[in-house]
Design an enzyme around this catalytic site. Structure first.
Site, PDB file in Angstrom:
ATOM      1  N   ASN A  82       0.842  -1.184   0.123  1.00  0.00           N
ATOM      2  CA  ASN A  82      -0.076   0.000  -0.040  1.00  0.00           C
ATOM      3  C   ASN A  82       0.869   1.219   0.129  1.00  0.00           C
ATOM      4  O   ASN A  82       1.871   1.260   0.651  1.00  0.00           O
ATOM      5  CB  ASN A  82      -0.958   0.093   1.179  1.00  0.00           C
ATOM      6  CG  ASN A  82      -1.772  -0.862   1.158  1.00  0.00           C
ATOM      7  OD1 ASN A  82      -2.471  -1.492   0.199  1.00  0.00           O
ATOM      8  ND2 ASN A  82      -2.298  -1.887   2.358  1.00  0.00           N
TER       9      ASN A  82
ATOM     10  N   HIS B 198       6.468  -1.557   3.405  1.00  0.00           N
ATOM     11  CA  HIS B 198       6.352  -3.144   3.858  1.00  0.00           C
ATOM     12  C   HIS B 198       5.478  -3.664   2.650  1.00  0.00           C
ATOM     13  O   HIS B 198       4.522  -3.064   2.312  1.00  0.00           O
ATOM     14  CB  HIS B 198       5.575  -3.201   5.069  1.00  0.00           C
ATOM     15  CG  HIS B 198       4.605  -2.268   5.193  1.00  0.00           C
ATOM     16  ND1 HIS B 198       4.576  -0.788   5.535  1.00  0.00           N
ATOM     17  CD2 HIS B 198       3.059  -2.708   5.279  1.00  0.00           C
ATOM     18  CE1 HIS B 198       3.210  -0.442   5.657  1.00  0.00           C
ATOM     19  NE2 HIS B 198       2.361  -1.286   5.522  1.00  0.00           N
TER      20      HIS B 198
HETATM   21  P1  5GP Z   1      -0.442  -0.807   5.913  1.00  0.00           P
HETATM   22  O1  5GP Z   1      -1.955  -0.487   6.082  1.00  0.00           O
HETATM   23  O2  5GP Z   1       0.312   0.277   6.130  1.00  0.00           O
HETATM   24  O3  5GP Z   1      -0.188  -1.368   4.515  1.00  0.00           O
HETATM   25  O4  5GP Z   1      -0.261  -1.870   7.059  1.00  0.00           O
HETATM   26  C1  5GP Z   1       0.260  -1.871   8.303  1.00  0.00           C
HETATM   27  C2  5GP Z   1       0.163  -3.095   8.903  1.00  0.00           C
HETATM   28  O5  5GP Z   1       1.183  -3.095   9.937  1.00  0.00           O
HETATM   29  C3  5GP Z   1      -1.304  -3.356   9.335  1.00  0.00           C
HETATM   30  O6  5GP Z   1      -1.655  -4.651   8.761  1.00  0.00           O
HETATM   31  C4  5GP Z   1      -1.026  -3.757  10.910  1.00  0.00           C
HETATM   32  O7  5GP Z   1      -1.682  -4.627  11.321  1.00  0.00           O
HETATM   33  C5  5GP Z   1       0.442  -3.849  10.820  1.00  0.00           C
HETATM   34  N1  5GP Z   1       1.141  -3.351  12.293  1.00  0.00           N
HETATM   35  C6  5GP Z   1       0.855  -1.970  12.634  1.00  0.00           C
HETATM   36  N2  5GP Z   1       1.623  -2.047  13.836  1.00  0.00           N
HETATM   37  C7  5GP Z   1       2.334  -3.162  13.999  1.00  0.00           C
HETATM   38  C8  5GP Z   1       3.239  -3.674  15.098  1.00  0.00           C
HETATM   39  O8  5GP Z   1       3.579  -3.002  15.976  1.00  0.00           O
HETATM   40  N3  5GP Z   1       3.679  -4.929  14.684  1.00  0.00           N
HETATM   41  C9  5GP Z   1       3.236  -5.738  13.819  1.00  0.00           C
HETATM   42  N4  5GP Z   1       3.960  -6.822  13.769  1.00  0.00           N
HETATM   43  N5  5GP Z   1       2.417  -5.111  12.825  1.00  0.00           N
HETATM   44  C10 5GP Z   1       2.198  -4.084  12.959  1.00  0.00           C
END
Ligand code: 5GP
Ligand code: ZN
Length: 115
Positions: free
Chosen positions: A86, A99
């Site tokens: 994303n 990521h």
């Molecule tokens: P995005 O929406 O930015 O593509 O995804 C961010 C992802 O990071 C989400 O799926 C969320 O669950 C994950 N996430 C957020 N904070 C943490 C964290 O502290 N540890 C881990 N392992 N995942 C996280």
């Protein structure tokens, strides 16, 4: 990047369930898994998003793709997976460190986007 959440995970300041690591990338389980297998693959060096990527990042971004299948198979998604990156507001990016989500399991992930 002192306060970046994923940089802090790279530095070991915040715990994460690591599943893969090499000199360029780290992979760990998503804290809120959306499927039985849900892993995040990140570059160890901070890069905010694909909107900031340049040719200097090509090798490390390539590494993220190259290790994905091995991680998916190891984690229990032997017959494929979905990889999602994303980017920015339109892409719904919440954590501002690039990521790649790897999602999968034994069952198909389903349609690419909700209709
Ligand atoms: P995005 O929406 O930015 O593509 O995804 C961010 C992802 O990071 C989400 O799926 C969320 O669950 C994950 N996430 C957020 N904070 C943490 C964290 O502290 N540890 C881990 N392992 N995942 C996280
Ligand atoms: Zn970072």
């Amino acid at each position: 990047m002192q306060d970046c959440l994923f940089c802090r995970i790279v530095r070991g300041e915040i715990p994460a369930a690591k599943v893969y690591e090499d000199d360029e990338v780290l992979a760990f389980r998503d804290i809120q898994p959306q499927r039985p297998v849900h892993v995040l693959v990140i570059p160890k060096r901070h890069l905010t998003s694909l909107a900031d990527a340049s040719s200097e990042d090509a090798a490390m971004l390539g590494r993220m793709l190259v290790v994905a299948n091995r991680i998916a198979v190891d984690q229990g998604s032997p017959d494929g997976f979905r990889s999602i990156i994303n980017t920015g507001r339109i892409g719904g990016q919440e954590v501002m460190h690039v990521h790649m989500h790897i999602v999968g399991g034994q069952e198909p992930v389903g349609p690419m986007l909700k209709r």
